[in-house]
Design a protein around this motif. Structure first.
Motif, mmCIF file in Angstrom:
data_model
loop_
_atom_site.group_PDB
_atom_site.id
_atom_site.type_symbol
_atom_site.label_atom_id
_atom_site.label_comp_id
_atom_site.label_asym_id
_atom_site.label_seq_id
_atom_site.Cartn_x
_atom_site.Cartn_y
_atom_site.Cartn_z
ATOM 1 N N GLU A 39 -70.312 -3.190 -2.435
ATOM 2 C CA GLU A 39 -70.012 -4.278 -1.518
ATOM 3 C C GLU A 39 -69.181 -5.316 -2.264
ATOM 4 O O GLU A 39 -69.581 -5.805 -3.315
ATOM 5 N N PRO A 40 -67.988 -5.631 -1.758
ATOM 6 C CA PRO A 40 -67.165 -6.618 -2.466
ATOM 7 C C PRO A 40 -67.862 -7.972 -2.562
ATOM 8 O O PRO A 40 -68.582 -8.366 -1.648
ATOM 9 N N ALA A 41 -67.638 -8.655 -3.668
ATOM 10 C CA ALA A 41 -68.233 -9.986 -3.837
ATOM 11 C C ALA A 41 -67.483 -10.968 -2.944
ATOM 12 O O ALA A 41 -66.289 -11.202 -3.128
ATOM 13 N N GLY A 49 -64.285 -10.958 -1.110
ATOM 14 C CA GLY A 49 -64.879 -10.076 -0.098
ATOM 15 C C GLY A 49 -64.002 -8.892 0.271
ATOM 16 O O GLY A 49 -64.218 -8.261 1.298
ATOM 17 N N ARG A 50 -63.019 -8.591 -0.582
ATOM 18 C CA ARG A 50 -62.103 -7.486 -0.280
ATOM 19 C C ARG A 50 -62.028 -6.530 -1.459
ATOM 20 O O ARG A 50 -62.235 -6.925 -2.604
ATOM 21 N N ASP B 31 -72.995 -14.695 -6.550
ATOM 22 C CA ASP B 31 -71.615 -15.112 -6.242
ATOM 23 C C ASP B 31 -71.569 -16.078 -5.063
ATOM 24 O O ASP B 31 -70.500 -16.543 -4.684
ATOM 25 N N SER B 33 -72.740 -15.293 -1.935
ATOM 26 C CA SER B 33 -72.831 -14.621 -0.636
ATOM 27 C C SER B 33 -74.299 -14.360 -0.286
ATOM 28 O O SER B 33 -75.178 -14.394 -1.143
ATOM 29 N N GLU B 35 -77.049 -11.687 1.282
ATOM 30 C CA GLU B 35 -77.295 -10.279 1.572
ATOM 31 C C GLU B 35 -78.754 -10.090 1.948
ATOM 32 O O GLU B 35 -79.614 -10.898 1.567
ATOM 33 N N GLN B 60 -73.299 -10.737 4.388
ATOM 34 C CA GLN B 60 -72.056 -10.090 3.948
ATOM 35 C C GLN B 60 -72.014 -8.608 4.341
ATOM 36 O O GLN B 60 -71.090 -8.156 4.986
ATOM 37 N N ARG B 61 -73.006 -7.839 3.929
ATOM 38 C CA ARG B 61 -72.954 -6.401 4.208
ATOM 39 C C ARG B 61 -73.471 -6.129 5.606
ATOM 40 O O ARG B 61 -74.455 -6.727 6.048
ATOM 41 N N GLN B 70 -73.939 3.964 2.869
ATOM 42 C CA GLN B 70 -72.632 4.476 2.431
ATOM 43 C C GLN B 70 -72.758 5.895 1.881
ATOM 44 O O GLN B 70 -71.865 6.718 2.077
ATOM 45 N N ARG B 327 -62.475 -10.713 7.593
ATOM 46 C CA ARG B 327 -62.692 -11.251 6.250
ATOM 47 C C ARG B 327 -62.351 -10.228 5.173
ATOM 48 O O ARG B 327 -61.905 -10.586 4.084
ATOM 49 N N ALA B 328 -62.561 -8.948 5.458
ATOM 50 C CA ALA B 328 -62.402 -7.916 4.421
ATOM 51 C C ALA B 328 -60.972 -7.420 4.285
ATOM 52 O O ALA B 328 -60.630 -6.783 3.292
ATOM 53 N N CYS B 329 -60.137 -7.681 5.282
ATOM 54 C CA CYS B 329 -58.785 -7.112 5.235
ATOM 55 C C CYS B 329 -57.913 -7.888 4.246
ATOM 56 O O CYS B 329 -57.714 -9.096 4.404
ATOM 57 N N PRO B 330 -57.364 -7.203 3.234
ATOM 58 C CA PRO B 330 -56.557 -7.912 2.233
ATOM 59 C C PRO B 330 -55.230 -8.425 2.779
ATOM 60 O O PRO B 330 -54.582 -9.247 2.140
#
Lengths: 685, 348
Positions: A39-41, A49-50, B31, B33, B35, B60-61, B70, B327-330
């Protein structure tokens, strides 16, 4: 099989083992001690988060059945299991015997950009104090050795000048020789995001990479013509009066020599060398030099040439000429490939320097280290990795210890590498998988992977960060630092460290740029960017702010030299090599990660449809590619990504190994091979 | 059933739940976040200074990963031909702290994996699991100060955070607990009754918040169903995709997996692992032919699946607006970002 407990009960924050971006993620594991995911920090300063596809699958190879779990010794021509004491005693005795008989410089030590700072430090200590040779190097020789030489000369420091946050504050990014969205995906993502906020993009790359689709200007210059291109741009800057005269006057030296050297590089002359139109060169120049703040980003497309150092010098000259240095959103930014290639260099796993780039030839530096280690140290710089291979083939290097590297696939001219390694009296390999190199070893020592040991890693933006142990090693495998400590002790060097933190404490006392780094400080935040000279220092996101590390920035004129081997009648195509988005280097980890392997399961060559038509090759057809050094078979992938006249082969695949073909022509100063240019012939099979 | 709980009551409840469940609580990681991590027990929590992080940004997850992880072992095949399957959980999971979006995602995935043929590997983890929803004054501000009220039936127990009182300390925070079924009643029966008027007040405040993004999804869905979005749009979006797979991996309603076999001398472990429809190999056939062989097709499919295909099959858009893919998409092409662009450009 333990299925009765939740599989995500533990979360261990660590640094990604792949590229040098420095992303952090949590490794998730269950009570059975098995990793189940990543899981990304979310709050980490880099990853936010990526992750990229490799990062999302970074847990996948850790428990692979191929993991080495028992020391092995070659008996009767085959590797057989043995105990640790036998294996370590053999490594020590055989290397020592070679040193006794042929001298310490008949040994070579390959350190690794995949292990921690602490382990790189121990490896170079083992070579220098344990076996009295400076013959220690690692794969930076193959990637950014040109950068270290070129930037050290012009600026005084061979590292990325700026910080990744600068992509959010720049007016223009000039990407040359970096397929950023594939090789540093999270940095590539930031560049793509920046374009949404009016940042301009100039791309110079012969391949039509993803960033090229978004570029304001894409220059598809010939591979190996970078010096001509950059010199042409600089000449045009002077013609247009776009240079930063104040910066040049205040902060640089040797400008007159540079100006004189640029005279021949007219747009027409440069166009003839690069294959571009003269107007493209002028337009690109005005785009770059017209930006208030411009960042240069480069990688292997610049460094992996027989004139790699000149390429870097030329880019450094360009940044200095336009005053793009020492401010947010500027700079010259080499993107380091491996998660700890910056750190391995910082730790002195190089033949000419100790930690923090303190020269072995400097008597004061030598005295400092010999006093700390209690051992006389050799003063002559050692062999570069690429020269060591040649020396082994010639018989002057006779013993090697290779940690976490696979030169059989990663060095150029595989036939020569095989001859070199087979020629050795003794080869020991420390690794996590039975690599092509380990197959040739006399002793194989099973190591811990990144998820099984503590340590620190230094990312491309000089950010020192923690890696943390999430699970135990398989079988009897041991953390590399423990293996190296044992060998040091056998050499009579005190190495009774209880933890990597203690090793770091020793490093910081010897290394001014790491002086303020401690595990305690790394625990809470997002790492520290060197130079960080003392415990109160916040770290240095941007180098060369008031003045360059060397004082004045030095213009270093370059002249255009063509690559060593260009296409000719017999070998009419240019071979370019590199990597894909989903695989890592020689594939030892990613080809054992299901999703990544499934995505690119076979060796392939990108072929331009125009060439394919002439060669009567169709998509996915098996082809034979030959150079003066060898021949391989692999599948053709017809694509406009490569220009006509060029093919591109990633070097991940043992069964279609690009480095059978590549040319071991080396840059005279950095020793880097010319991976980006050689001549090949393509035939249908 | 409506109950009133103090922070101490809550910890007592958690301790009791932890005896019969693997209780996972929102926990602040190093960090910063949040969880879902194992509840350490109130005594250990007091000693280590750990408090469950009930308020803050969304988890987050994706919480569905606890039922569909996963990496998920399926069967173990021994060389002698015998087959073993994972042991059933020694005790069921209890997930505490899910907001409305996360609960909607669990409900969607429940429907998906329960449809015939039912997915026994998923149901083995899901059956008997307890879901404790969270609403009231515990958001991060992105949806106002509240999480939205939870629809009945999505969870067993709903905890509603009372308005924070600045004079009171965190430990004195008050909670309302709405119990939706017999299992919930069993756990809450001993606590003091809550005030219906107080509940009404909290509900009223929350309802006024609304969810503007729902309308955005509906608009995008209608445009796609009416074939109003040309391929040139998808070409543009897909050119910004760097194939990280993050949008799929973080999506709580993504259920695609592939199968991985790993063989040692002891036998073969077959597991399923999360897959991503953004990968070229996702639908690649053995011949090499690929019906989703371009970035354009794959990017279009990701959005189409959630906004067009799932509504046809399940009667609802399967994006629950949790925000994770955005949020996760770079590169900024998560669901909401794409829909905003799509609606802006193609709404006449």
């Amino acid at each position: 099989m333990n299925g009765n407990k939740p599989s995500e009960m533990n979360a261990t924050l660590t640094t990604c083992p792949y590229c040098g971006t420095g992303c952090n993620f949590y490794l998730l594991s269950g009570s059975d001690g098995r990793l189940s995911g990543v899981e990304p920090a979310a709050k980490h300063i880099v990853s936010k988060g990526r992750l990229c596809m490799k990062g999302w699958n970074a847990h996948a190879f850790v428990h692979h059945p191929d993991r080495l779990s028992t020391p092995q010794l070659k008996r009767d021509g085959a590797l057989q299991d043995c105990d640790w004491d036998t294996a370590l005693a053999t490594v020590h005795q055989r290397l020592q015997a070679i040193a006794d008989r042929h001298g310490p410089d008949s040994l070579m030590f390959f350190s690794s950009a995949k292990v921690s700072n602490e382990e790189n430090y121990l490896m170079m200590k083992l070579a220098r104090a344990g076996f009295s040779t400076n013959n220690v190097d690692h794969c930076a020789r193959l990637c950014h050795s040109s950068t270290v030489v070129g930037l050290a000369e012009t600026l005084g420091s061979g590292a990325m000048t700026n910080t990744l946050d600068c992509f959010d504050h720049t007016d223009l990014v000039f990407v040359i020789g970096s397929n950023t969205t594939e090789q540093h995906p999270l940095i590539g993502g930031r560049i793509l995001q920046a374009l949404r906020h009016d940042t301009k993009l100039l791309v110079a790359d012969s391949r039509k990479i993803r960033l090229a689709q978004h570029a304001n200007i894409h220059l598809r210059h010939h591979n190996g013509s970078d010096v001509a291109l950059i010199n042409g741009m600089m000449r045009q800057i002077l013609v247009d009066g776009l240079e930063d005269r104040d910066f040049i006057a205040r902060r640089t030296e040797n400008f007159d020599a540079l100006r004189d050297s640029l005279e021949p590089f007219t747009p027409e002359y440069v166009a003839a060398i690069t294959g571009l139109e003269p107007q493209q060169i002028i337009d690109a120049t005005r785009l770059y030099a017209g930006a208030d703040n411009a960042m240069i980003v480069f990688a292997m497309g610049i460094t992996q040439h027989s004139h790699g150092v000149d390429n870097v010098r030329a880019l450094s000259n360009l940044a200095l000429m336009t005053g793009n240095l020492g401010r947010p959103g500027t700079g010259i930014n080499p993107l380091r490939g491996q998660n700890n290639v910056q750190g391995a260099c910082d730790m002195g796993a190089l033949p000419n320097v100790y930690t923090g780039y303190q020269q072995v030839a400097d008597p004061q530096a030598r005295l400092k280290f010999s006093t700390a280690w209690g051992k006389e140290l050799p003063e002559t710089p050692g062999l570069m990795a690429t020269h060591a291979i040649e020396a082994a083939a010639a018989g002057s290097v006779r013993g090697m210890l290779i940690m976490g590297e696979n030169p059989m696939l990663s060095e150029p001219n595989q036939t020569l590498v095989r001859k070199a390694l087979e020629n050795l009296d003794f080869l020991a390999v420390i690794d996590i998988f039975p690599t092509e190199t380990a197959q040739l070893a006399d002793v194989v020592l099973p190591a811990a992977c990144y998820a099984e040991r503590d340590g620190t890693y230094t990312s491309t933006e000089r950010r020192v960060q923690r890696g943390r142990q999430a699970v135990e090693t398989p079988g009897d495998a041991r953390a590399d630092w423990r293996i190296l400590c044992d060998l040091l002790q056998r050499c009579g060097i005190k190495a009774n460290y209880e933890s990597p933190a203690q090793i770091m404490d020793e490093i910081t006392t010897l290394t001014p740029s790491y002086g303020g780094i401690s595990y305690q400080r790394l625990e809470g935040g997002h790492g520290l960017q060197w130079p960080c000279p003392d415990a109160d220092h916040p770290g240095t996101p941007i180098l060369h702010q008031e003045q360059c590390t060397r004082g004045k920035g030095r213009f270093s004129p370059t002249r255009y030299r063509p690559p060593k081997e260009l296409p000719d009648e017999k070998y009419p195509l240019l071979l370019n090599t590199g990597r894909t988005a989903v695989h890592w280097h020689t594939g030892t980890m990613t080809r054992r990660s299901h999703l990544l392997h499934r995505e690119e399961p076979h060796a392939f060559a990108e072929v331009n449809p125009q060439d394919a038509g002439q060669l009567q090759i169709c998509d996915r057809q098996l082809i034979r590619v030959s150079s003066r050094r060898g021949s391989i078979q692999l599948k053709a992938r017809l694509t406009e990504r490569v220009p006509a006249g060029q093919i591109f082969i990633p070097f991940h695949f043992a069964e279609g190994a690009a480095n059978v073909l590549t040319n071991n022509a080396l840059d005279p100063e950095s020793g880097i091979p010319e991976f980006k240019v050689c001549a090949v012939r393509v035939e249908p099979c | 059933m409506l109950k009133q709980l103090t922070q101490q009551d809550l910890f007592e409840l958690f301790d009791r739940l932890a005896e019969q469940y693997h209780l996972l609580m929102p926990t602040l990681l190093t960090d910063g976040s949040r969880e879902l991590m194992p509840w350490p027990g109130s005594k250990a929590a007091a000693i280590d200074g750990i408090i469950p992080s009930m308020a803050g940004e969304p988890i987050q997850r994706k919480p569905t990963s606890h039922f569909f992880p996963q990496t998920d072992p399926l069967v173990f095949l021994k060389p002698d031909g015998t087959v073993s399957v994972p042991q059933p959980p020694d005790k069921p999971l209890a997930l505490c702290g899910l907001n409305r979006e996360d609960l909607a995602a669990v409900a969607f995935v429940d429907r998906f994996f329960s449809a015939e043929p039912a997915d026994d590997v998923y149901l083995a983890k899901r059956s008997g699991a307890l879901l404790i929803g969270l609403s009231g004054h515990c958001g991060d501000g992105s949806h106002g100060d509240h999480f939205l009220p939870l629809a009945q039936g999505l969870c067993d127990i709903e905890l509603i955070a009372e308005e924070p009182n600045e004079e009171k300390k965190e430990q004195e925070k008050q909670w309302l607990a709405v119990v939706y079924n017999a299992v919930g009643e069993q756990w809450l029966s001993g606590f003091a009754a809550g005030s219906p008027q107080r509940l009404e007040l909290l509900r009223h405040k929350s309802v006024t918040m609304g969810h503007q993004q729902q309308e955005l999804l509906q608009q995008a869905s209608r445009l796609l169903q009416a074939d109003q979005v040309p391929d040139s749009f998808w070409q543009e979006i897909s050119s910004r995709c760097i194939r990280c797979g993050g949008c799929n991996f973080v999506c709580p309603t993504c259920t695609c997996f592939c199968v991985q076999d790993r063989t040692t001398t002891a036998g073969t472990q077959r597991s399923r692992i999360w897959d991503s429809c953004q990968l070229d190999a996702f639908m690649r056939e053995a011949s090499g032919h690929n019906p989703l062989g371009t970035e354009l097709l794959r990017t279009r499919r990701r959005i189409h699946h959630k906004l067009v295909d799932d509504p046809k099959r399940w009667g609802e858009i399967s994006c629950v607006l949790c925000g994770r893919c955005d949020r996760a998409c770079p590169t900024g092409i998560g669901m909401v970002a794409v829909c905003e662009e799509l609606v802006r450009r193609f709404t006449s």
